[in-house]
Design an enzyme around this catalytic site. Structure first.
Site, PDB file in Angstrom:
ATOM      1  N   ASP A 169     -36.371  25.886 -17.171  1.00 53.48           N
ATOM      2  CA  ASP A 169     -36.412  24.551 -17.758  1.00 53.48           C
ATOM      3  C   ASP A 169     -36.122  23.501 -16.699  1.00 53.48           C
ATOM      4  OD1 ASP A 169     -35.986  23.006 -20.645  1.00 53.48           O
ATOM      5  OD2 ASP A 169     -34.774  22.145 -19.038  1.00 53.48           O
ATOM      6  N   TYR A 187     -35.417  15.612 -13.132  1.00 50.08           N
ATOM      7  CA  TYR A 187     -34.474  16.471 -12.408  1.00 50.08           C
ATOM      8  C   TYR A 187     -34.773  16.470 -10.912  1.00 50.08           C
ATOM      9  CZ  TYR A 187     -33.371  18.522 -17.021  1.00 50.08           C
ATOM     10  OH  TYR A 187     -33.002  18.730 -18.317  1.00 50.08           O
ATOM     11  N   LYS A 231     -40.634  17.924 -18.436  1.00 53.50           N
ATOM     12  CA  LYS A 231     -40.439  16.812 -19.364  1.00 53.50           C
ATOM     13  C   LYS A 231     -40.966  15.496 -18.808  1.00 53.50           C
ATOM     14  CE  LYS A 231     -36.123  19.109 -20.620  1.00 53.50           C
ATOM     15  NZ  LYS A 231     -35.930  19.882 -19.368  1.00 53.50           N
ATOM     16  N   HIS A 247     -38.715  13.541 -22.804  1.00 51.37           N
ATOM     17  CA  HIS A 247     -37.312  13.760 -22.452  1.00 51.37           C
ATOM     18  C   HIS A 247     -36.362  12.969 -23.341  1.00 51.37           C
ATOM     19  CE1 HIS A 247     -34.742  15.043 -18.754  1.00 51.37           C
ATOM     20  NE2 HIS A 247     -34.115  15.258 -19.885  1.00 51.37           N
TER      21      HIS A 247
END
Length: 312
Positions: A50, A55, A80, A111
């Site tokens: 994930d 990120y 996302k 997100h």
């Protein structure tokens, strides 16, 4: 060899392994660390990873996947859409796919329901692009063959109701904060009734100093006792509780030993489950463990208010 854990069937028919490797390590991305985390995870049996554009490590995740000898079809990859890209869904997804270096992703999530402008400020609710408009653009990605399932993240019952009344594709998943301090029973029941799988975050939290000095569930005496009775760790108890509630879980760790522990589930008894279900009823324990709830400056990121702790 894949770990011996359950998989959950999404409403699209695809199967998601119940335990995945979470890749958020902060805004710096920490690509080298994340790449090694993912390589280790794949080696010890993880088949679910994930990440997210936000990120800042999609490229590292992709390198780890491509470096493994595991067939791509056996790895469930989640990424996302960031808040600032709600108005450019197709272009943002193309950028994520290019960074990953993959032909497709298994699950693409919005997100957050809140969109952000070029300056990073949250766009007021009801202002275009709304999350309904954004999700309709995500629906179009399904026809490309590059996205197998779409879903959402951090959506409340209210937001899901609004989304489902105006769109054609029921989200395959809703990734949201769920743990023994915040079991989000109403949200869980709602998602189950609509065929939406919940992916639970924050199930590995054990550092109270990060959360205003208050105790957190992995240090709770009942959790410690269950772990001792089962010959396992409090973290494994929490993750096993999550999976037995039929939620996918995405722990993260840089430690190779703990990465392996986190995918080694145990079977909890009905009494164990009841005890875990009641943790949040103890004084001071019904609470969010997301740090921005401790900081009023972050309220605009949640639409001008902090999210209520029952997931609504």
């Amino acid at each position: 060899m894949a770990a011996d854990i359950p998989s959950f069937t999404l409403n699209t028919g695809y199967k998601m392994p119940s335990v995945g490797m979470g890749c958020w390590l902060g805004p710096a991305g920490h690509e080298e660390t994340v790449e090694q985390m993912c390589k280790t995870a794949l080696e010890v049996g993880y088949r679910h990873i994930d990440t997210a554009a936000g990120y800042f490590n999609e490229a590292a995740v992709g390198r780890a996947i491509r470096a493994s000898s595991i067939p791509r079809a056996d790895i469930f990859v989640v990424t996302k859409l960031p808040n600032g890209d709600h108005g450019r869904v197709a272009a943002s997804f193309a950028e994520s796919l290019a960074k990953l270096g993959l032909d497709y992703v298994d699950l693409y999530l919005m997100h957050w329901p809140q969109a952000a402008g070029p300056d990073g400020a949250t766009i007021p609710r009801g202002t275009s692009p709304t999350f309904v408009e954004t999700y309709k653009e995500m629906e179009k990605l399904l026809a490309t063959g590059q996205v197998r399932s779409i879903g959402v993240s951090n959506f409340s019952v209210k937001n899901l109701d609004e989304l489902l009344s105006a769109t054609d594709v029921v989200p395959a998943a809703n990734q949201v904060e769920v743990h023994p301090c915040l079991p989000s029973v109403e949200l869980m029941q709602y998602c189950e009734s609509k065929g939406i799988l919940v992916t639970a975050t924050r199930l590995w939290v054990c550092r109270p100093k990060e959360y205003d000095g208050k105790p957190v569930f992995l240090e709770d005496p009942d959790v410690v006792r269950i772990a001792s009775d089962r010959g396992t760790t409090p973290g494994q108890v929490a993750l096993s509780w999550g999976v037995q509630r039929r939620t996918a879980v995405i722990p993260k760790s840089e430690n190779a030993g703990r990465i392996k522990q986190n995918i080694s589930l145990v079977t909890l008894s009905a009494d164990d489950m009841s005890t875990m279900d009641a943790i949040h009823k103890k004084p001071g324990l019904h609470r969010s463990l997301l740090r921005y709830h401790l900081n009023a400056r972050m309220a605009p990121c949640l639409g001008g208010r902090t999210r209520t702790w029952d997931g609504t």
